[in-house]
Write an enzyme that holds these catalytic residues in place. Structure first.
Site: not given
Ligand code: K2U
Ligand code: ZN
Length: 177
Positions: A46, A51, A92-93, A134-135, A138
């Site tokens: 996501g 971000q 989180c990225l 989560h998004e 943000h």
């Molecule tokens: O917001 C972001 O930085 C994207 C996150 C989204 C996410 C956060 C928490 C749980 C699920 C998704 C990134 O994708 S974090 C990396 C990741 C990759 C696969 C599964 C979980 C987290």
């Molecule tokens: Zn995030």
């Protein structure tokens, strides 16, 4: 398409509140495409416009194993959330290398617009529900580490600031050579 720079916590721009999208044009479509490319490249499941320092209510998500099920949510709102909660080990990225448990609604119903401005609704659970919440945080200027204890959050902040300084120093030493 282009790869966009992802802001790193504790950059204060991550705490800006995103504004609703009102114009559905080629610029918006390009932004969504660039965000998707950036998300796949990271890799992540996501990415919110906040971000990449664009403070508009736009998120891209792909939780599929085959990485070919892109979903774009514009001006998303949760219209129903289950009383049941679940704890998921989130990352989180914008907070690289940090994972910790966050409790969220297990099931949600979301109303949003697509890139053409057409309204849609989905009801979901599992990783997609976690990611959408989560998004959407943000877009409200909230990063998942804010759910953690102040001690944990301050340690994460110090670690990422140290890494940022080392990154800048390494870049300068390469530039000087
Ligand atoms: O917001 C972001 O930085 C994207 C996150 C989204 C996410 C956060 C928490 C749980 C699920 C998704 C990134 O994708 S974090 C990396 C990741 C990759 C696969 C599964 C979980 C987290
Ligand atoms: Zn995030």
């Amino acid at each position: 398409m282009s790869l966009l720079n992802i802001l790193r916590y504790p950059d204060p721009r991550l705490h800006k509140i995103a504004k609703p999208v009102t114009v559905f044009d080629a610029r918006l479509k390009k932004l969504a495409a660039d965000m998707a490319e950036t998300m796949y490249d990271a890799p992540g499941v996501g990415l919110a416009a906040s971000q990449v320092d664009v403070h508009e209510q736009l998120i891209v998500i792909d939780t599929s194993d085959t990485r070919d099920d892109l979903r774009v949510f514009i001006n998303p709102e949760i219209v129903w959330a289950s009383p049941e909660k679940q704890i998921y080990d989130e990352g989180c990225l914008s907070v690289p290398g940090i994972y910790d448990g966050v409790e969220r609604h297990a099931k949600i119903k979301v109303r949003a617009l697509d890139v053409d401005g057409k309204r849609f609704e989905i009801e979901t659970d599992g990783l997609l529900a976690v990611c959408i919440q989560h998004e959407m945080d943000h877009l409200k200027g909230k990063v998942f580490v804010e759910y953690l204890s102040p001690l944990k959050r301050n340690r994460i902040k110090a670690k990422l600031l140290k890494e940022e300084r080392e990154l800048k120093r390494d870049r300068q030493s390469v530039a000087v050579r």
